[in-house]
Design an enzyme around this catalytic site. Sequence first.
Site, PDB file in Angstrom:
ATOM      1  CE1 TYR A   1       5.436 -11.600 -58.892  1.00  0.00           C
ATOM      2  CE2 TYR A   1       3.412 -10.552 -58.648  1.00  0.00           C
ATOM      3  CZ  TYR A   1       4.304 -11.276 -59.297  1.00  0.00           C
ATOM      4  OH  TYR A   1       3.639 -11.987 -60.535  1.00  0.00           O
TER       5      TYR A   1
ATOM      6  CE  LYS B   1       6.315 -10.505 -61.866  1.00  0.00           C
ATOM      7  NZ  LYS B   1       7.343 -11.022 -62.834  1.00  0.00           N
TER       8      LYS B   1
HETATM    9  P1  NAI Z   1       5.556 -20.900 -62.220  1.00  0.00           P
HETATM   10  O1  NAI Z   1       6.053 -21.099 -60.764  1.00  0.00           O
HETATM   11  O2  NAI Z   1       4.673 -21.971 -62.847  1.00  0.00           O
HETATM   12  O3  NAI Z   1       7.008 -20.841 -63.075  1.00  0.00           O
HETATM   13  C1  NAI Z   1       7.985 -20.009 -62.564  1.00  0.00           C
HETATM   14  C2  NAI Z   1       9.209 -20.680 -62.916  1.00  0.00           C
HETATM   15  O4  NAI Z   1      10.249 -19.971 -62.518  1.00  0.00           O
HETATM   16  C3  NAI Z   1       9.549 -21.916 -62.036  1.00  0.00           C
HETATM   17  O5  NAI Z   1       9.715 -23.150 -62.921  1.00  0.00           O
HETATM   18  C4  NAI Z   1      10.594 -21.563 -61.211  1.00  0.00           C
HETATM   19  O6  NAI Z   1      11.481 -22.925 -60.791  1.00  0.00           O
HETATM   20  C5  NAI Z   1      11.557 -20.776 -61.918  1.00  0.00           C
HETATM   21  N1  NAI Z   1      12.371 -19.946 -61.248  1.00  0.00           N
HETATM   22  C6  NAI Z   1      12.134 -19.343 -59.889  1.00  0.00           C
HETATM   23  N2  NAI Z   1      12.968 -18.789 -59.516  1.00  0.00           N
HETATM   24  C7  NAI Z   1      14.184 -18.758 -60.340  1.00  0.00           C
HETATM   25  C8  NAI Z   1      15.293 -18.289 -60.572  1.00  0.00           C
HETATM   26  N3  NAI Z   1      16.117 -17.731 -59.520  1.00  0.00           N
HETATM   27  N4  NAI Z   1      16.114 -18.463 -61.664  1.00  0.00           N
HETATM   28  C9  NAI Z   1      15.683 -19.540 -62.623  1.00  0.00           C
HETATM   29  N5  NAI Z   1      14.509 -19.824 -62.473  1.00  0.00           N
HETATM   30  C10 NAI Z   1      13.701 -19.567 -61.517  1.00  0.00           C
HETATM   31  O7  NAI Z   1       4.850 -19.459 -62.244  1.00  0.00           O
HETATM   32  P2  NAI Z   1       4.252 -18.811 -63.485  1.00  0.00           P
HETATM   33  O8  NAI Z   1       2.741 -18.341 -63.099  1.00  0.00           O
HETATM   34  O9  NAI Z   1       4.230 -19.481 -64.806  1.00  0.00           O
HETATM   35  O10 NAI Z   1       5.137 -17.284 -63.463  1.00  0.00           O
HETATM   36  C11 NAI Z   1       5.830 -17.055 -64.571  1.00  0.00           C
HETATM   37  C12 NAI Z   1       5.967 -15.476 -64.610  1.00  0.00           C
HETATM   38  O11 NAI Z   1       4.712 -14.847 -64.873  1.00  0.00           O
HETATM   39  C13 NAI Z   1       6.390 -14.964 -63.215  1.00  0.00           C
HETATM   40  O12 NAI Z   1       7.570 -13.996 -63.404  1.00  0.00           O
HETATM   41  C14 NAI Z   1       5.184 -14.407 -62.469  1.00  0.00           C
HETATM   42  O13 NAI Z   1       5.267 -13.477 -61.640  1.00  0.00           O
HETATM   43  C15 NAI Z   1       4.528 -13.851 -63.989  1.00  0.00           C
HETATM   44  N6  NAI Z   1       3.138 -13.671 -63.654  1.00  0.00           N
HETATM   45  C16 NAI Z   1       2.266 -14.801 -63.485  1.00  0.00           C
HETATM   46  C17 NAI Z   1       0.705 -14.708 -63.223  1.00  0.00           C
HETATM   47  C18 NAI Z   1      -0.018 -15.879 -63.360  1.00  0.00           C
HETATM   48  O14 NAI Z   1      -1.123 -15.403 -63.225  1.00  0.00           O
HETATM   49  N7  NAI Z   1       0.512 -16.872 -63.331  1.00  0.00           N
HETATM   50  C19 NAI Z   1       0.411 -13.335 -63.109  1.00  0.00           C
HETATM   51  C20 NAI Z   1       1.338 -12.145 -63.231  1.00  0.00           C
HETATM   52  C21 NAI Z   1       2.463 -12.613 -63.646  1.00  0.00           C
END
Ligand code: NAI
Length: 304
Positions: free
Chosen positions: A162, A166
């Site tokens: 990851y 990233k």
């Molecule tokens: P989340 O799991 O709530 O939302 C991510 C969404 O991406 C999900 O709805 C999922 O269905 C969708 N998804 C997954 N694979 C996919 C694909 N191949 N094509 C289209 N959609 C896809 O997660 P969150 O926390 O909202 O994460 C959003 C972004 O923020 C991610 O890139 C994550 O790595 C990044 N991030 C989040 C952090 C946090 O503290 N929540 C910290 C650092 C980065």
Amino acid sequence: MDLSYDGRVVVVTGAGNGLGKSHAMEFARRGAQVVVNDLGAAGDGNGADGSVAAQVVREIEAAGGTAVANTDSVEDGARIIQQAMDSFGRVDVLINNAGILRDTAFHKLGDDTWDVIYRVHLLGTYRTTRAAWDVMRSAGYGRILMTTSAAGLYGNFGQANYSSAKLGIVGLANTLAVEGAAKGIFTNTIAPTAASRLTASVMPQQMLDALGPEHVTPLAALLCHESSRENGGLFEVGGGWVAKLRWEQAQGAMFKDATMTAEALADRWGEVTSFEDAHHPASIQDTLQNLGQKIGMQFGLAVQ
Ligand code: NAI
């Protein structure tokens, strides 16, 4: 409302949950026509559920906004952009947000676990952005927001796959900021910390309560607005705190006339690693100019 998105088309990947959903709802509230992309995958990337994106579209419409659902994987990013063009005829803003986790210590990491993370994060971001790039270049306008992670910036146990993907996204953003500027395309990156299903199992409830995604989204709404001049920026954001990051370069040590040996380096290691009077190069030209000064000549790069 000052920062309006009336007439703008905003694509948000992974907008079915967490941060992406928060972004999509806010851009729609500000008048944008929104493409809500979400594969409907589980947190580890397994499975697909078309109802997840559709549900967010229903919520946007119920609040009086305009949106369409897209259920392609970001690995098929060109299809997402095509749907935006078919539905709304333009793409002004792309928010690369979709993400999954497959955490495992590096000594247990195998090719499958490496590849799936690379494919969703870095390849998916590339594919979606590459398709949007043509549209934005033709329009002479675009705003792109990348989503990186503190795990990439600093490293984190169990996240070799990851963190590599990233930080690759930051590298992509750095070059797009350079290449897009003359075409009115600005690219910025956020490293969010937010409560979501990805963090629910690793953060205590008190932290989750303080870190709602709504504390991240205003930065997205500002950076992607036509009034923003920010380009190539990298920001940590969460819980209402926002801060810009940059590289810091020590003054370092210069060894003239082939006097650099391992032993000479050891003697001057304090100079190599001291950040007193540090320099903050903001471009490859900055660092080359600095190198040129150190070695007493001027050089630069040919621009393609
Ligand atoms: P989340 O799991 O709530 O939302 C991510 C969404 O991406 C999900 O709805 C999922 O269905 C969708 N998804 C997954 N694979 C996919 C694909 N191949 N094509 C289209 N959609 C896809 O997660 P969150 O926390 O909202 O994460 C959003 C972004 O923020 C991610 O890139 C994550 O790595 C990044 N991030 C989040 C952090 C946090 O503290 N929540 C910290 C650092 C980065």
